[in-house]
Design an enzyme around this catalytic site. Structure first.
Site, short mmCIF file in Angstrom:
data_model
loop_
_atom_site.label_atom_id
_atom_site.label_comp_id
_atom_site.label_asym_id
_atom_site.label_seq_id
_atom_site.Cartn_x
_atom_site.Cartn_y
_atom_site.Cartn_z
N ARG A 165 -9.96 5.06 -11.72
CA ARG A 165 -8.85 5.52 -10.89
C ARG A 165 -7.66 5.96 -11.73
NH1 ARG A 165 -10.00 2.94 -5.69
NH2 ARG A 165 -8.46 3.52 -4.14
N ARG B 229 -8.88 5.05 10.59
CA ARG B 229 -9.66 3.95 10.01
C ARG B 229 -8.99 2.60 10.27
NH1 ARG B 229 -11.43 4.64 3.85
NH2 ARG B 229 -9.35 3.86 3.40
N LYS C 102 -15.55 8.77 0.93
CA LYS C 102 -16.42 8.30 -0.16
C LYS C 102 -17.33 7.17 0.35
CE LYS C 102 -13.04 7.32 -3.07
NZ LYS C 102 -11.82 7.67 -2.33
N ARG D 211 -0.22 4.83 -1.19
CA ARG D 211 -1.57 5.10 -1.70
C ARG D 211 -1.71 6.58 -2.05
NH1 ARG D 211 -5.79 2.84 2.27
NH2 ARG D 211 -7.21 3.19 0.54
N ARG E 116 -8.38 -2.23 8.37
CA ARG E 116 -8.02 -2.50 6.98
C ARG E 116 -6.51 -2.58 6.83
NH1 ARG E 116 -11.27 1.12 2.69
NH2 ARG E 116 -9.31 0.87 1.58
P1 AMP Z 1 -10.53 1.68 -1.99
O1 AMP Z 1 -11.43 0.92 -1.05
O2 AMP Z 1 -11.30 2.36 -3.10
O3 AMP Z 1 -9.59 2.60 -1.28
O4 AMP Z 1 -9.63 0.59 -2.74
C1 AMP Z 1 -8.72 -0.23 -2.04
C2 AMP Z 1 -7.72 -0.81 -2.99
O5 AMP Z 1 -8.37 -1.61 -3.99
C3 AMP Z 1 -6.93 0.20 -3.80
O6 AMP Z 1 -5.82 0.76 -3.09
C4 AMP Z 1 -6.49 -0.63 -4.99
O7 AMP Z 1 -5.44 -1.51 -4.65
C5 AMP Z 1 -7.71 -1.50 -5.25
N1 AMP Z 1 -8.63 -0.82 -6.18
C6 AMP Z 1 -9.88 -0.33 -5.91
N2 AMP Z 1 -10.44 0.23 -7.00
C7 AMP Z 1 -9.51 0.11 -7.98
C8 AMP Z 1 -9.46 0.52 -9.36
N3 AMP Z 1 -10.49 1.19 -9.93
N4 AMP Z 1 -8.35 0.23 -10.07
C9 AMP Z 1 -7.33 -0.44 -9.53
N5 AMP Z 1 -7.29 -0.83 -8.25
C10 AMP Z 1 -8.37 -0.57 -7.47
#
Ligand code: AMP
Length: 341
Positions: free
Chosen positions: A89, A128, A14, A146, A134
């Site tokens: 999410r 990654r 994404k 996750r 990360r």
């Molecule tokens: P991502 O970069 O989208 O994979 O997000 C990394 C982390 O941020 C996720 O594993 C969650 O802990 C938190 N996070 C991101 N977006 C959300 C969301 N919409 N709701 C809750 N937690 C989020």
């Protein structure tokens, strides 16, 4: 305003795809994960609260992400819409988003879903972790958490949006970045044909946007497809190059490549079959050299020393370079076969 959701499990690409999509369709890319990581990096109260949840692979509370999203909806202007990445999410967040949008007389236009298998998720997140470092990609346990959070809480959103006829899927397993991008662009053009007739003006504003995308890209470059449809089987694009962007030495056996420099300066380097340098052209206003037509089959690459923006044209539909069209691959060199063009 248009509201698009870029959907998919962690590692589906994404973040990788969002920049090009946002740029091409003049959308504001909003990644809740990225916003939260910025809060952590800045050591804010919100960041401190989110850190342990993110690092364990759990979700942060709804009010936190929804607050950030609403703030951006209120404060962003000058774009055709939003590309939401990582939000919603959960079903609850999707319902809240619907409420936020309907209070503005708006709605979600479409959900573009990048789908990969759990095995591919694991593979990509491990990769990654090495490249981007990360913390939430680092351990098997966090990755598993996750993945299971995704299946339990996020995947049901597919049905939520399917019921509304807004769900469109691109299967990503086994496809390279460029292939997925082509499919996503096709989808966008099909979903919203207003994009097909959009005039693209090549101006400083576009350059600034592309430069920002190049800075955000691990490849330190960005290409911007000037076609409105993949039925147009020419290759015409803008490329933004930042210093240290590495492009493999490659050749195109079926087409000349015309490279015109629009901004900055760079070298175009031609090579002999044995990998020795044959010719080097400094291009840019300072040198009075504005372009080159690299003939079919010539090994070449470009080297940018500062920011450079080029227009590039080749014949025929884009296809990844075959292995035999990439010269001198050294060990430990990251080769982006599908970007060597
Ligand atoms: P991502 O970069 O989208 O994979 O997000 C990394 C982390 O941020 C996720 O594993 C969650 O802990 C938190 N996070 C991101 N977006 C959300 C969301 N919409 N709701 C809750 N937690 C989020």
């Amino acid at each position: 305003m248009k509201y698009y959701i870029l959907f998919g499990p962690p590692g589906a690409g994404k973040g990788t795809q969002a920049g090009a999509i946002a740029c091409k369709y003049n959308l504001k890319h909003v990644s809740t994960g990225e916003l939260l990581r910025n809060e952590i990096a800045q050591g804010t109260e919100l960041g401190t609260m989110a850190k342990s949840l993110i690092e364990s692979g759990s979700l942060v509370p709804d009010y936190v992400v929804e607050g950030m999203i609403e703030h951006l909806f209120h404060t962003t202007s000058g774009v055709a819409g939003f590309l939401l990445d990582g939000f919603p999410r959960t079903i609850r967040q999707a319902e809240d988003l619907d409420k936020i949008l309907s209070s503005r007389n708006e709605k979600v236009n479409a959900v573009i879903s990048l789908m990969i298998s759990d095995d591919t998720i694991r593979e990509r997140l491990k990769h990654r972790a090495e490249v981007e470092g990360r913390a939430d990609d680092a351990s098997e346990e966090t990755i598993s958490n996750r993945i299971s959070t995704y299946h339990r809480k996020t995947e049901p959103l597919k049905e939520y949006y399917k019921a509304d006829g807004k769900y469109f899927e691109v299967p990503g397993d086994g496809l390279g970045i460029e292939d997925v991008r082509e499919k996503v662009f096709d989808l966008f053009n099909g979903i919203d044909s207003s994009f097909l007739s959009r005039q693209v003006v090549i101006d400083e504003a576009l350059f600034r946007k592309l430069e920002a995308e190049a800075h955000d890209s691990p490849r330190l470059r960005m290409n911007y497809d000037l076609r409105n449809s993949t039925e147009d089987d020419s290759q015409r694009m803008l490329n933004v190059w930042l210093p240290d962007s590495k492009l493999v030495i490659h050749r195109h056996r079926n087409s000349n490549e015309t490279i015109i420099i629009l901004k900055g300066e760079m070298d175009v380097v031609l090579y002999n079959d044995d990998g020795t340098e044959a010719e080097r052209y400094h291009m840019g206003g300072k040198y009075g050299v504005y372009g080159i037509n690299v003939t079919k089959g010539t090994w070449h690459t470009v080297e940018a020393f500062d920011l450079a923006i080029t227009f590039t044209a080749k014949d025929g539909a884009w296809a990844p370079n075959a292995k035999e069209d990439i010269l001198n691959i050294q060990e430990n060199t990251t080769v982006f076969h599908n970007e060597a063009k």
